[in-house]
Motif scaffolding. Structure first.
Motif, PDB file in Angstrom:
ATOM      1  N   LEU A   1     -12.876  -2.287  -2.702  1.00  0.00           N
ATOM      2  CA  LEU A   1     -14.305  -1.779  -1.912  1.00  0.00           C
ATOM      3  C   LEU A   1     -13.772  -1.709  -0.436  1.00  0.00           C
ATOM      4  O   LEU A   1     -14.161  -0.709   0.196  1.00  0.00           O
ATOM      5  N   HIS A   2     -12.875  -2.574   0.111  1.00  0.00           N
ATOM      6  CA  HIS A   2     -12.620  -2.570   1.532  1.00  0.00           C
ATOM      7  C   HIS A   2     -10.904  -2.883   1.666  1.00  0.00           C
ATOM      8  O   HIS A   2     -10.377  -4.160   1.781  1.00  0.00           O
ATOM      9  N   PRO A   3     -10.144  -2.099   1.142  1.00  0.00           N
ATOM     10  CA  PRO A   3      -8.735  -2.397   0.930  1.00  0.00           C
ATOM     11  C   PRO A   3      -7.869  -2.775   2.265  1.00  0.00           C
ATOM     12  O   PRO A   3      -7.138  -3.823   2.154  1.00  0.00           O
ATOM     13  N   ILE A   4      -8.269  -2.108   3.202  1.00  0.00           N
ATOM     14  CA  ILE A   4      -7.619  -2.258   4.606  1.00  0.00           C
ATOM     15  C   ILE A   4      -8.062  -3.664   5.185  1.00  0.00           C
ATOM     16  O   ILE A   4      -7.287  -4.446   5.596  1.00  0.00           O
ATOM     17  N   LEU A   5      -9.362  -3.812   5.206  1.00  0.00           N
ATOM     18  CA  LEU A   5      -9.994  -5.155   5.537  1.00  0.00           C
ATOM     19  C   LEU A   5      -9.341  -6.479   4.667  1.00  0.00           C
ATOM     20  O   LEU A   5      -9.072  -7.281   5.618  1.00  0.00           O
ATOM     21  N   VAL A   6      -9.357  -6.322   3.523  1.00  0.00           N
ATOM     22  CA  VAL A   6      -8.933  -7.521   2.697  1.00  0.00           C
ATOM     23  C   VAL A   6      -7.266  -7.574   3.055  1.00  0.00           C
ATOM     24  O   VAL A   6      -6.549  -8.596   3.402  1.00  0.00           O
ATOM     25  N   PHE A   7      -6.423  -6.491   3.178  1.00  0.00           N
ATOM     26  CA  PHE A   7      -4.856  -6.702   3.592  1.00  0.00           C
ATOM     27  C   PHE A   7      -4.850  -7.213   4.980  1.00  0.00           C
ATOM     28  O   PHE A   7      -4.119  -8.106   5.274  1.00  0.00           O
ATOM     29  N   CYS A   8      -5.701  -7.046   5.842  1.00  0.00           N
ATOM     30  CA  CYS A   8      -5.732  -7.477   7.212  1.00  0.00           C
ATOM     31  C   CYS A   8      -5.827  -9.054   7.307  1.00  0.00           C
ATOM     32  O   CYS A   8      -5.213  -9.774   7.859  1.00  0.00           O
ATOM     33  N   ILE A   9      -7.221  -9.138   6.384  1.00  0.00           N
ATOM     34  CA  ILE A   9      -7.363 -10.876   6.219  1.00  0.00           C
ATOM     35  C   ILE A   9      -6.282 -11.606   5.494  1.00  0.00           C
ATOM     36  O   ILE A   9      -5.785 -12.861   5.893  1.00  0.00           O
TER      37      ILE A   9
END
Length: 347
Positions: free
Chosen positions: A61-69
């Motif tokens: 759903l949110h690949p970039i957000l998950v990667f940053c976290i």
């Protein structure tokens, strides 16, 4: 709850409970069974699987957000681990030297006499200490009388210590020349003193003559020797005497002494002359180096730093300040202004 009695004999009644102890539904006339709460057992594998499924869902759903976290979490863990490791080894290093006074080999000695090394003795024979071809000499050192000037430094240091029964003699200088092999300046000077029978002072001086084998320039000759003195005696020197060339007096007594904040009243210098054939060139070179240390008192920037790196051909790990934790800040400091932290000899 009421009880009722039946029977002919009222003296011995038989009683019964009007309603059973469980819940009773008056409208339907049935007994409600009380549900017992079921405690579901924890299943770690199911929990992990559930977390993985949710993570996979949010990742889509949110690949970039998950990667940053995830990246932030990994960096935080790494920083914590590195900080813990640094603290752990620092603590171990400090504990290593947190020993009783009885464990220091020279606890009764109070004064430091440091002889700064300038070259490495390479001859297989100890009978040629005053010959230039017995030493590894840089081009600017290749002058008649150069080897004899090294011997003069060694003798001067020995004789000063012989007159002071509270003094520790340190020959200072590392493995500074690649082509000379893994031999230090300090060990070279100690070996020459040994070959000369300590100039008639073997009994009184030899047992309190040690080496400092990591210094790469004149500032480190002084600073490292102070730390080495702390390793050997458990305290810092009350008086310091430096032995080197007479034309280097200003460099040591003003620049280097001021950089470590040592009191001028307890700092002494004993200079011997260089070879007569190299005096003019030596004075020009000294003026240049002195101006560099005026701009960079701790030798941690520019040309002085590059020169220092060049004098470490075998990449020796410097053990200091493990042996002198009280002045760790001085070892870490780099700046044009004098070090402003607390120093044990300034208290």
């Amino acid at each position: 709850m009421k009880s009722f009695s039946f029977g002919s004999n009222s003296n011995s009644p038989k009683s019964f409970t009007a309603y059973p102890s469980c819940d009773f539904d008056i409208e339907s006339g049935t007994i409600k069974r009380t549900r017992r709460s079921k405690k579901l057992p924890l299943h770690p594998l199911k929990m992990i699987k559930s977390f993985a499924n949710r993570f996979s869902y949010y990742k889509k759903l949110h690949p970039i957000l998950v990667f940053c976290i995830a990246l932030s979490f990994a960096v935080s863990v790494l920083v914590i681990l590195l900080a813990y490791e640094s603290h752990y080894w620092q603590t171990i290093g400090y504990r290593k030297f947190n020993v009783g006074s009885d464990n220091y080999p020279f606890v009764k000695l109070k004064n430091l006499v440091m002889v700064a090394g300038h070259s490495i003795y390479t001859s297989s024979s100890c009978g040629k200490v005053d010959k230039e071809n017995s030493w590894f000499l840089e081009p600017y050192q290749q002058h008649p009388g150069q080897a004899a000037s090294f011997v003069a430094h060694i003798q001067e240091g020995v004789e000063i210590v012989a007159k002071d029964d509270k003094a520790l003699l340190l020959f200072s200088g590392g493995e500074t020349r690649r082509d000379a092999g893994p031999r230090s300046e300090a060990q070279s000077y100690w070996t020459v003193a040994e070959s000369k029978g300590w100039f008639g002072n073997e009994e009184s001086v030899r047992w309190r003559a040690m080496t400092e084998e990591h210094a790469r320039d004149s500032f480190e000759n002084l600073l490292f020797s102070v730390c080495r003195f702390r390793e050997l005696t458990g305290t810092y020197p009350h008086n310091i005497t430096v032995v080197s060339y007479d034309f280097k007096e200003e460099r040591f007594t003003h620049l280097h002494r001021s950089a470590i904040g040592f009191p001028e009243s307890r700092f002494f210098y004993s200079g011997t002359p260089g070879s007569t054939t190299s005096k003019e060139a030596a004075m020009r070179g000294e003026a240049l180096v002195r101006s560099q240390f005026q701009e960079d008192p701790y030798g941690c920037l520019g040309s002085l730093w590059r020169k220092k790196l060049g004098r470490d051909p075998f990449h020796r790990t410097i053990p200091y300040p493990n042996g002198c934790p009280e002045i760790e800040g001085l070892f870490r400091y780099c700046g044009a202004a004098p070090y402003s932290g607390s120093l044990p000899w300034a208290q």
